[in-house]
Design an enzyme around this catalytic site. Structure first.
Site, PDB file in Angstrom:
ATOM      1  N   GLU A  55       0.870  -1.540   0.010  1.00 24.19           N
ATOM      2  CA  GLU A  55      -0.176   0.062   0.103  1.00 24.19           C
ATOM      3  C   GLU A  55       0.920   1.146   0.038  1.00 24.19           C
ATOM      4  O   GLU A  55       0.541   2.287  -0.615  1.00 24.19           O
ATOM      5  CB  GLU A  55      -0.965   0.209   1.189  1.00 24.19           C
ATOM      6  CG  GLU A  55      -1.711   1.121   1.343  1.00 24.19           C
ATOM      7  CD  GLU A  55      -2.727   1.273   2.405  1.00 24.19           C
ATOM      8  OE1 GLU A  55      -3.866   2.251   2.247  1.00 24.19           O
ATOM      9  OE2 GLU A  55      -2.564   0.658   3.321  1.00 24.19           O
ATOM     10  N   ASP A  79      -0.400  -5.031   3.176  1.00 19.71           N
ATOM     11  CA  ASP A  79      -1.112  -3.789   3.771  1.00 19.71           C
ATOM     12  C   ASP A  79      -0.546  -3.923   5.229  1.00 19.71           C
ATOM     13  O   ASP A  79      -0.655  -4.293   6.043  1.00 19.71           O
ATOM     14  CB  ASP A  79      -2.649  -3.697   4.077  1.00 19.71           C
ATOM     15  CG  ASP A  79      -3.199  -2.382   4.191  1.00 19.71           C
ATOM     16  OD1 ASP A  79      -2.547  -1.536   5.036  1.00 19.71           O
ATOM     17  OD2 ASP A  79      -4.272  -1.897   3.928  1.00 19.71           O
ATOM     18  N   ILE A 101      -0.655  -1.541   7.616  1.00 21.48           N
ATOM     19  CA  ILE A 101      -1.745  -1.253   8.649  1.00 21.48           C
ATOM     20  C   ILE A 101      -3.180  -1.024   7.726  1.00 21.48           C
ATOM     21  O   ILE A 101      -3.446   0.057   7.202  1.00 21.48           O
ATOM     22  CB  ILE A 101      -1.730  -0.029   9.509  1.00 21.48           C
ATOM     23  CG1 ILE A 101      -0.346  -0.011  10.275  1.00 21.48           C
ATOM     24  CG2 ILE A 101      -2.636   0.260  10.500  1.00 21.48           C
ATOM     25  CD1 ILE A 101       0.120   1.138  11.301  1.00 21.48           C
ATOM     26  N   ASP A 102      -4.081  -1.845   7.922  1.00 19.22           N
ATOM     27  CA  ASP A 102      -5.471  -1.558   7.369  1.00 19.22           C
ATOM     28  C   ASP A 102      -6.119  -1.174   8.482  1.00 19.22           C
ATOM     29  O   ASP A 102      -6.558  -1.849   9.437  1.00 19.22           O
ATOM     30  CB  ASP A 102      -5.799  -3.218   6.911  1.00 19.22           C
ATOM     31  CG  ASP A 102      -7.085  -2.841   6.087  1.00 19.22           C
ATOM     32  OD1 ASP A 102      -7.406  -1.975   5.287  1.00 19.22           O
ATOM     33  OD2 ASP A 102      -8.166  -3.469   6.523  1.00 19.22           O
ATOM     34  N   THR A 121      -5.794   2.592   9.402  1.00 15.18           N
ATOM     35  CA  THR A 121      -5.211   3.398  10.001  1.00 15.18           C
ATOM     36  C   THR A 121      -5.720   4.754  10.516  1.00 15.18           C
ATOM     37  O   THR A 121      -5.298   5.084  11.851  1.00 15.18           O
ATOM     38  CB  THR A 121      -4.352   4.246   8.844  1.00 15.18           C
ATOM     39  OG1 THR A 121      -3.511   3.154   8.168  1.00 15.18           O
ATOM     40  CG2 THR A 121      -3.225   5.210   9.520  1.00 15.18           C
ATOM     41  N   ASP A 150      -6.062  -4.415   0.761  1.00 16.40           N
ATOM     42  CA  ASP A 150      -7.142  -4.404   1.723  1.00 16.40           C
ATOM     43  C   ASP A 150      -7.875  -5.840   1.841  1.00 16.40           C
ATOM     44  O   ASP A 150      -7.977  -6.135   2.668  1.00 16.40           O
ATOM     45  CB  ASP A 150      -8.223  -3.547   1.487  1.00 16.40           C
ATOM     46  CG  ASP A 150      -7.759  -1.960   1.265  1.00 16.40           C
ATOM     47  OD1 ASP A 150      -6.998  -1.658   2.178  1.00 16.40           O
ATOM     48  OD2 ASP A 150      -8.158  -1.340   0.214  1.00 16.40           O
TER      49      ASP A 150
END
Length: 289
Positions: free
Chosen positions: A76, A92, A94-95, A97, A223
């Site tokens: 990402e 990802d 941090i999905d 944030t 995601d």
């Protein structure tokens, strides 16, 4: 060269856990110092990125490059390395944030692996809770928390009217208006709606039977790559725009327990959710009625 999907699963789990530990540690340090803020934005002014997102992606990319040189990586935060092995990692760091920034304990590190264009393994780890969801193609999906591991099964739901449905909303105000119109058709037809803020964890919630179905427009492969496999391996039916899709195309990602998939899909079509948002005519109040 043959690839062992269970080995990939273990590698996903190990790297996701390491990254989640980094995310948890750095969040605590930044919060204690009063420095837990966004370092920039992405798709819009309300779509934040933090130094921890970037640090997490750096750790994941470094571990993959060390352990499986030659594999491709799509991340990402900008990583896009071509594969020379037929294996590609979709990550990802941090999905969720926004949840991470606000202290809502619902965000995750998501790592999926694609072999010759097909999802082969994946892991999603929530740093705040320690929950680790994993799957390998044809091998099922599991949830590990501490020393306990349980096999995941999608819910046994058979009636859409009794379904708890997860969804998410875009950072684009124009798309949110369309999504709100879709929701007015979906909400009266189901038990209730949940909006938790992480597509990866929403898909894992379908896998765990915590919700019966999920839908969202405009998500990116990072995601949903890992979560889609986890949900599918739990027995859920999953639809996504493709592993090289651009979220800006507004495509639909959806998953549901097998007993309600057909009726849930029909509900989404009636609500005008079947088409990508940029082609959607949901601003017309007559659509979906």
């Amino acid at each position: 060269m043959a690839v062992d999907v269970n080995e990939l699963r273990c590698l996903c789990a190990d790297i996701a856990t390491r990254a989640a530990e980094l995310v948890k540690r750095q969040r605590a340090n930044l919060a204690a110092a009063g420095e837990l803020t966004a370092s920039g934005t992405k798709s819009s002014d309300v779509d934040p990125v933090t130094v921890v997102d970037k640090a997490s992606e750096e750790l994941i990319v470094g571990e993959i490059a060390k352990r499986r040189p030659g594999d491709g990586i799509l991340g990402e935060e900008g990583t896009d390395t071509a594969s020379t092995t037929g294996v590609e990692w979709i990550i990802d760091p941090i999905d969720g944030t926004v949840n991470f920034l606000y202290g809502v304990p619902h965000y995750a590190v998501s790592i999926g692996v694609v072999v010759d264009g097909e999802l082969a393994a994946g892991a999603v780890c929530n740093p705040a809770t320690g929950e680790l969801f994993t799957a390998a193609a044809g091998q099922g999906a599991t949830l590990t928390l501490g020393t306990e591991t349980t096999r995941l099964r999608a819910s046994a739901a058979t009636e859409v009217a009794r379904c708890l449905v997860a969804t998410g909303f875009s950072y684009s105000s124009e798309w949110r208006a369309d999504q709100a119109n879709i929701l007015t058709s979906v909400l009266p037809a189901v038990r209730d709606i949940r909006r938790a803020g992480s597509a990866a964890l929403d898909l894992c919630a379908v896998a765990a039977g915590r919700v019966d179905a999920y839908y969202e427009h405009g998500t990116h492969p990072w995601d949903y790559a890992a979560g889609a496999l986890i949900a599918s391996e739990s027995g859920a039916v999953v639809r996504h725009p493709g592993l090289r899709a651009d979220g800006a195309e507004g495509g639909l990602t959806a998953a549901a327990a097998p007993g309600v998939w057909a009726d849930f899909s029909a509900l989404l079509r009636r609500a005008g959710a079947d088409a990508p948002l940029h082609k959607n005519t949901c601003n017309d109040p007559n659509v979906g009625l």
